[in-house]
Design a protein around this motif. Structure first.
Motif, PDB file in Angstrom:
ATOM      1  N   MET A  98      -5.067  -2.116  -3.579  1.00  0.00           N
ATOM      2  CA  MET A  98      -5.628  -1.145  -4.187  1.00  0.00           C
ATOM      3  C   MET A  98      -6.792  -0.327  -3.715  1.00  0.00           C
ATOM      4  SD  MET A  98      -4.574  -1.671  -8.195  1.00  0.00           S
ATOM      5  CE  MET A  98      -5.329  -0.122  -8.657  1.00  0.00           C
ATOM      6  N   GLY A  99      -7.802  -1.476  -3.580  1.00  0.00           N
ATOM      7  CA  GLY A  99      -8.831  -1.003  -2.751  1.00  0.00           C
ATOM      8  C   GLY A  99      -8.768  -0.289  -1.284  1.00  0.00           C
ATOM      9  N   LEU A 100      -7.745  -1.003  -0.477  1.00  0.00           N
ATOM     10  CA  LEU A 100      -7.464  -0.417   0.475  1.00  0.00           C
ATOM     11  C   LEU A 100      -6.845   0.664   0.651  1.00  0.00           C
ATOM     12  CD1 LEU A 100      -6.943  -1.074   3.871  1.00  0.00           C
ATOM     13  CD2 LEU A 100      -5.237  -2.436   3.269  1.00  0.00           C
ATOM     14  N   ALA A 101      -5.651   0.874  -0.165  1.00  0.00           N
ATOM     15  CA  ALA A 101      -4.977   2.098  -0.569  1.00  0.00           C
ATOM     16  C   ALA A 101      -5.922   3.359  -1.011  1.00  0.00           C
ATOM     17  CB  ALA A 101      -3.658   1.766  -1.179  1.00  0.00           C
ATOM     18  N   VAL A 102      -6.700   3.190  -1.993  1.00  0.00           N
ATOM     19  CA  VAL A 102      -7.588   4.326  -2.524  1.00  0.00           C
ATOM     20  C   VAL A 102      -8.626   4.513  -1.255  1.00  0.00           C
ATOM     21  CG1 VAL A 102      -9.474   4.568  -4.037  1.00  0.00           C
ATOM     22  CG2 VAL A 102      -7.384   3.525  -4.953  1.00  0.00           C
ATOM     23  N   CYS A 103      -9.216   3.818  -0.816  1.00  0.00           N
ATOM     24  CA  CYS A 103     -10.076   4.062   0.323  1.00  0.00           C
ATOM     25  C   CYS A 103      -9.383   4.874   1.713  1.00  0.00           C
ATOM     26  CB  CYS A 103     -10.848   3.027   0.838  1.00  0.00           C
ATOM     27  SG  CYS A 103     -11.996   2.256  -0.154  1.00  0.00           S
ATOM     28  N   GLY A 104      -8.178   4.461   2.016  1.00  0.00           N
ATOM     29  CA  GLY A 104      -7.378   5.062   3.017  1.00  0.00           C
ATOM     30  C   GLY A 104      -7.113   6.323   2.613  1.00  0.00           C
ATOM     31  N   LEU A 105      -6.542   6.638   1.423  1.00  0.00           N
ATOM     32  CA  LEU A 105      -5.998   7.953   0.810  1.00  0.00           C
ATOM     33  C   LEU A 105      -7.203   8.852   0.946  1.00  0.00           C
ATOM     34  CD1 LEU A 105      -3.379   7.044  -1.517  1.00  0.00           C
ATOM     35  CD2 LEU A 105      -2.846   7.673   0.735  1.00  0.00           C
TER      36      LEU A 105
ATOM     37  N   SER B 268     -16.089   7.856   3.891  1.00  0.00           N
ATOM     38  CA  SER B 268     -14.898   7.679   3.743  1.00  0.00           C
ATOM     39  C   SER B 268     -14.379   6.700   4.878  1.00  0.00           C
ATOM     40  CB  SER B 268     -13.914   8.741   3.613  1.00  0.00           C
ATOM     41  OG  SER B 268     -14.037   9.589   4.815  1.00  0.00           O
ATOM     42  N   THR B 269     -14.954   6.975   6.055  1.00  0.00           N
ATOM     43  CA  THR B 269     -14.447   6.092   7.201  1.00  0.00           C
ATOM     44  C   THR B 269     -15.008   4.695   7.096  1.00  0.00           C
ATOM     45  OG1 THR B 269     -14.579   8.055   8.591  1.00  0.00           O
ATOM     46  CG2 THR B 269     -14.640   5.820   9.674  1.00  0.00           C
ATOM     47  N   SER B 270     -16.144   4.692   6.404  1.00  0.00           N
ATOM     48  CA  SER B 270     -17.040   3.303   6.161  1.00  0.00           C
ATOM     49  C   SER B 270     -16.244   2.592   5.125  1.00  0.00           C
ATOM     50  CB  SER B 270     -18.391   3.634   5.722  1.00  0.00           C
ATOM     51  OG  SER B 270     -19.233   4.220   6.737  1.00  0.00           O
ATOM     52  N   LEU B 271     -15.869   3.238   4.165  1.00  0.00           N
ATOM     53  CA  LEU B 271     -15.033   2.411   3.117  1.00  0.00           C
ATOM     54  C   LEU B 271     -13.350   2.086   3.539  1.00  0.00           C
ATOM     55  CD1 LEU B 271     -15.745   4.964  -0.018  1.00  0.00           C
ATOM     56  CD2 LEU B 271     -16.892   2.689   0.506  1.00  0.00           C
ATOM     57  N   MET B 272     -12.908   2.807   4.362  1.00  0.00           N
ATOM     58  CA  MET B 272     -11.927   2.279   4.952  1.00  0.00           C
ATOM     59  C   MET B 272     -12.121   1.296   5.924  1.00  0.00           C
ATOM     60  SD  MET B 272      -8.577   4.628   6.928  1.00  0.00           S
ATOM     61  CE  MET B 272      -9.870   4.784   8.437  1.00  0.00           C
ATOM     62  N   ILE B 273     -12.831   1.304   6.894  1.00  0.00           N
ATOM     63  CA  ILE B 273     -13.186   0.327   7.503  1.00  0.00           C
ATOM     64  C   ILE B 273     -13.345  -1.322   6.702  1.00  0.00           C
ATOM     65  CG2 ILE B 273     -14.911  -0.834   9.545  1.00  0.00           C
ATOM     66  CD1 ILE B 273     -15.381   2.238  10.183  1.00  0.00           C
TER      67      ILE B 273
ATOM     68  N   GLY C  58       3.370  17.300  -1.095  1.00  0.00           N
ATOM     69  CA  GLY C  58       3.942  16.750  -2.312  1.00  0.00           C
ATOM     70  C   GLY C  58       4.304  15.272  -1.962  1.00  0.00           C
ATOM     71  N   VAL C  59       5.140  15.101  -1.069  1.00  0.00           N
ATOM     72  CA  VAL C  59       5.616  13.752  -1.138  1.00  0.00           C
ATOM     73  C   VAL C  59       4.303  12.752  -0.731  1.00  0.00           C
ATOM     74  CG1 VAL C  59       6.965  12.252   0.748  1.00  0.00           C
ATOM     75  CG2 VAL C  59       7.938  14.558  -0.012  1.00  0.00           C
ATOM     76  N   LEU C  60       3.388  13.019   0.240  1.00  0.00           N
ATOM     77  CA  LEU C  60       2.419  12.101   0.317  1.00  0.00           C
ATOM     78  C   LEU C  60       1.700  11.855  -1.097  1.00  0.00           C
ATOM     79  CD1 LEU C  60       0.674  10.744   2.291  1.00  0.00           C
ATOM     80  CD2 LEU C  60      -0.696  12.699   2.573  1.00  0.00           C
ATOM     81  N   THR C  61       1.364  12.933  -2.012  1.00  0.00           N
ATOM     82  CA  THR C  61       0.776  12.814  -2.817  1.00  0.00           C
ATOM     83  C   THR C  61       1.346  12.041  -3.889  1.00  0.00           C
ATOM     84  OG1 THR C  61      -0.591  14.905  -2.590  1.00  0.00           O
ATOM     85  CG2 THR C  61      -0.442  13.809  -4.956  1.00  0.00           C
TER      86      THR C  61
ATOM     87  N   MET D 203       2.379   4.456  -5.355  1.00  0.00           N
ATOM     88  CA  MET D 203       1.933   3.233  -4.873  1.00  0.00           C
ATOM     89  C   MET D 203       0.742   2.581  -5.586  1.00  0.00           C
ATOM     90  SD  MET D 203       1.844   3.672  -0.880  1.00  0.00           S
ATOM     91  CE  MET D 203       0.841   4.716  -0.676  1.00  0.00           C
ATOM     92  N   LEU D 204      -0.003   3.516  -6.138  1.00  0.00           N
ATOM     93  CA  LEU D 204      -1.021   2.971  -6.950  1.00  0.00           C
ATOM     94  C   LEU D 204      -0.692   2.519  -8.299  1.00  0.00           C
ATOM     95  CD1 LEU D 204      -3.724   5.800  -6.191  1.00  0.00           C
ATOM     96  CD2 LEU D 204      -3.664   3.280  -5.328  1.00  0.00           C
ATOM     97  N   ILE D 205       0.328   3.253  -9.030  1.00  0.00           N
ATOM     98  CA  ILE D 205       0.976   2.947 -10.143  1.00  0.00           C
ATOM     99  C   ILE D 205       1.502   1.542 -10.182  1.00  0.00           C
ATOM    100  CG2 ILE D 205       2.591   3.551 -12.118  1.00  0.00           C
ATOM    101  CD1 ILE D 205       1.940   6.533 -11.507  1.00  0.00           C
ATOM    102  N   ALA D 206       2.433   1.494  -9.029  1.00  0.00           N
ATOM    103  CA  ALA D 206       3.213   0.213  -8.809  1.00  0.00           C
ATOM    104  C   ALA D 206       2.201  -0.949  -8.777  1.00  0.00           C
ATOM    105  CB  ALA D 206       4.076   0.294  -7.691  1.00  0.00           C
ATOM    106  N   ALA D 207       1.097  -0.764  -7.716  1.00  0.00           N
ATOM    107  CA  ALA D 207       0.058  -1.863  -7.691  1.00  0.00           C
ATOM    108  C   ALA D 207      -0.668  -2.257  -8.809  1.00  0.00           C
ATOM    109  CB  ALA D 207      -0.937  -1.435  -6.505  1.00  0.00           C
ATOM    110  N   MET D 208      -0.854  -1.044  -9.777  1.00  0.00           N
ATOM    111  CA  MET D 208      -1.669  -1.577 -10.993  1.00  0.00           C
ATOM    112  C   MET D 208      -0.844  -2.179 -12.058  1.00  0.00           C
ATOM    113  SD  MET D 208      -4.174   1.818 -12.016  1.00  0.00           S
ATOM    114  CE  MET D 208      -2.894   2.924 -11.484  1.00  0.00           C
TER     115      MET D 208
END
Length: 693
Positions: free
Chosen positions: A258-265, A294-299, A229-232, A238-243
């Motif tokens: 945002m692209g980095l965080a979305v792909c990483g999550l 997902s690995t490709s997007l994060m890279i 729950g903490v992670l979610t 983070m996404l709300i603050a970035a937007m």
């Protein structure tokens, strides 16, 4: 989450909190770079501590995994040797009884990209509280299929159940990303247990086991739920603050983050099997393809963000192009690996390590150069790389595999995302505050300049008003003097003229020399009277007191009438067009203007056989009255000022500079223009254009 959460969360928290202490941001080089130079001796200890801190913390986490806990000393984990392909539990049990197994240092085993199933054996410790439930936990959560066997008293393995991502839900058990088997006290079974981890091609083969009491299992589930729950929640915040920051500042760095965080999550959700838990119908094949995707997007997003954030182009001008190529390379590399018959993840992993090596070297150079972001995040980046190496070393079997190997790098990745968001937010707020201060300073300067400008304009206006008043007063005095002089000129001139007229009426003879003198006096009186009349007339025009009394005027007829004033002057000739033309004009003012032009031409024409030609020319929109002489002409510099007041082209003392200015005034009153042109071989032509009726 399986294992010791304190040891898992200790590493990212400690590394992120100490990075600011190790590297203070350069105030004068915020985000920029300094010339490459060797670190000072006082900085070497920071470099050494930054290099040693992540391995030391990871070693502490590994020690907590394999030396802590209440049940570690009571049971030993065994695994079949790498490469041994065993399909049946009976065969695996035979290997165990024959001693052909490897004892593990901890409660986890890593086999890397293996193609054979992983078999684990253990002897259950004696139950301290008879009748109490115990649970066998299996991790990590992305395992596809795990079979659990217990050996009965007859020495035969008995299947107890299965858990995993690919197991249908009625046959499996588990909650919050962990899988558990019930270890009930059953007199039918011995203390030997066996676990078979089925290896899915393309996925890493690794597993951890743990024996928990009911209280420990419940606490672990609650802890996993809280951490999930903490992670979610952290990801959502983070996404709300970035937007929000992106919407208010329009900074591209927030969009990149945002692209980095979305792909990483997204990668973390895939890696932990949460996507397949939500959509179990996708199956293991979806997991095998979603993991490389997902690995490709994060890279890609990580490389592009690092290129801009750490200003890697300053180190290598083509760095951005190379990173862009590597960012798009994982998917083609994975497809190529699939086409040649190897696992997709192999091609993606190769690109991953190429990107990490390339960016890592450039970031290290930026760290030595003193680039602000590299100095602040060098320790954290080094820690992330160490935690990833720590994970891969464990799953490949080089070091013991435990819970910290699974989760430390994930928490480190989330901590870096949060630190980057904090950095971008702080920098944006600082820039906004600096912009507000600069705007306030500029506004103050503008207000000050406006006040000074207003004061200068007011002073200049007052000066101009004073100068205008002085000029008006001077002109009034001048007009008064001219009017007085004109009247004073006219009175004696009139007396002289009347006396001469009386002498002319006498019948007595007058001597020739006396007659010449009388004629000279008459000429002088006429000139004096003419000058006085011009001064009075021009002064009235100057005051705009004369309003033209216009009426339709036929110019051919009017010119013939005017030329009767010069019947005795043989030098004046008239040239008229064949057709009549009509204008709207004041005939009196127009007559005065034409007289001035003719008198001016007579004064400048040659003394011997001089000719003054008066012409009327017609055009579509105007008519032109011109007077042409054969005199010396008007010099080019004087053509622009010849119609000004008191400007005369004659020799000193022979002109007053009023005649042509009167012509210009009459033309302006009628909406016309005046000008002068040269005549070949010599002479000048003065013209006045009037609009046609």
């Amino acid at each position: 989450m399986a294992g010791r959460p304190a040891s898992v969360m200790l590493c990212p928290v400690a590394l992120v909190s100490t990075s600011a202490c190790l590297w203070r941001p350069a105030k004068s080089q915020e985000g920029g770079s300094m010339p490459l130079k060797a670190p000072r001796p006082a900085v070497w200890w920071r470099l050494l501590l930054a290099a040693l801190l992540p391995p030391l913390l990871l070693a502490f986490a590994a020690w907590r995994d394999h030396a802590g806990g209440s049940d570690l000393a009571r049971w030993q984990l065994y695994a079949l040797p790498p490469g041994v392909a065993v399909k049946s539990p009976e065969q695996a049990l035979a290997y165990y009884r024959a001693g052909n197994v490897e004892p593990q240092l901890g409660h986890g085993v890593g086999r890397g990209y293996s193609t054979v199933d992983l078999w684990l054996m253990a002897e259950l410790p004696r139950q301290t509280a008879p009748g109490a439930l115990r649970f066998l936990s299996v991790g990590p959560p992305l395992l596809q299929w795990v079979d659990f066997y217990r050996v009965d008293l007859a020495g035969q393995p008995v299947w107890q159940g299965a858990v995993g991502m690919a197991v249908p839900s009625p046959a499996g058990s588990g909650q919050a990303g962990s899988s558990h088997f019930v270890l009930a006290d059953d007199p039918r079974f011995s203390s030997t247990v066996m676990v078979r981890v089925r290896i899915q091609p393309g996925l890493l083969g690794a597993a951890t086991l743990g024996i928990k009491s009911a209280l420990e299992r419940d606490a672990e589930l609650r802890r996993d739920g809280v951490l999930l729950g903490v992670l979610t929640t952290a990801a959502a915040l983070m996404l709300i603050a970035a937007m929000a920051m992106l919407a208010t500042t329009r900074e591209q760095e927030f969009l990149s983050w945002m692209g980095l965080a979305v792909c990483g999550l997204f990668y973390l959700l895939i890696w932990n099997g949460l996507v397949l838990r939500v959509s179990p119908q996708w199956g293991p094949q979806a997991q095998a393809w979603l993991h490389p995707l997902s690995t490709s997007l994060m890279i890609g997003t990580l490389g592009l963000f690092s290129s801009h954030f750490f200003a890697l182009r300053e180190v290598f001008p083509l760095a951005h192009r190379v990173i862009r190529v590597l960012a798009w390379a994982p998917l083609p590399a994975g497809l190529l690996a699939w086409l040649v018959g190897v696992k997709v993840i192999y091609g993606v992993t190769i690109i991953l390590w190429m990107m990490a090596s390339f960016c890592g070297v450039l970031i290290l150079v930026q760290l030595l150069r003193g680039q602000g972001n590299a100095r602040r995040y060098g320790v954290v980046g080094h820690a992330l790389v160490c935690s990833i190496l720590y994970y891969y070393a464990a799953v490949m079997g080089f070091i013991p595999f435990g819970p910290s190997n699974i989760y430390v790098w994930q928490w480190m990745l989330v901590a870096i995302y949060m630190a980057l968001l904090g950095e971008l937010t702080w920098r944006t707020l600082a820039e906004r505050q600096a912009s507000e201060r600069e705007r306030a300073m500029l506004h103050g300067l503008l207000v000050h300049e406006a006040e000074q400008l207003e004061q200068r304009v007011q002073e200049r206006t007052e000066a101009l008003q004073l100068a205008h008043e002085e000029l008006s007063e001077a002109e009034a005095h001048q007009r008064e003097l001219l009017s007085l002089a004109s009247h004073e000129f006219r009175m004696p001139a009139a007396k002289i003229r009347s006396t001469l007229d009386a002498l002319r009426d006498l019948n007595e003879p007058i001597a020739l020399d006396v007659q010449d003198r009388l004629d000279n006096l008459r000429t002088a009186s006429d000139r004096l009277m003419f000058l006085a009349n011009k001064l009075i007339t021009h002064d009235r025009w100057r005051e705009l007191s004369i309003k033209p009394q216009t009426r339709p005027l036929w110019l051919r007829e009017w010119l013939a009438e005017v030329m009767q004033d010069y019947e005795t002057v043989a030098a004046v000739v008239l040239a008229l067009p064949p057709s009549e033309v009509q204008v709207t004009a004041d005939p009196v003012l127009l007559r005065i203007a034409l007289h001035n032009l003719i008198d001016n031409a007579l004064g400048h024409c040659s003394k011997a056989a001089g000719v003054v030609q008066v012409s009327l020319m017609l055009a579509s929109e105007h008519v032109e009255l011109s007077v042409q002489d054969d005199g010396p002409g008007v010099p080019e510099p004087q053509k622009r000022t010849v119609f000004n007041r008191y400007v005369s082209g004659r020799a000193s003392g022979q002109g007053h500079g009023l005649g042509l200015s009167i012509v210009a005034s009459v033309a302006r009153l009628h909406g016309g223009q005046t000008g002068v042109a040269d005549v070949q071989p010599h002479g000048a032509r003065f013209w006045m254009r009037l609009p046609r009726a």
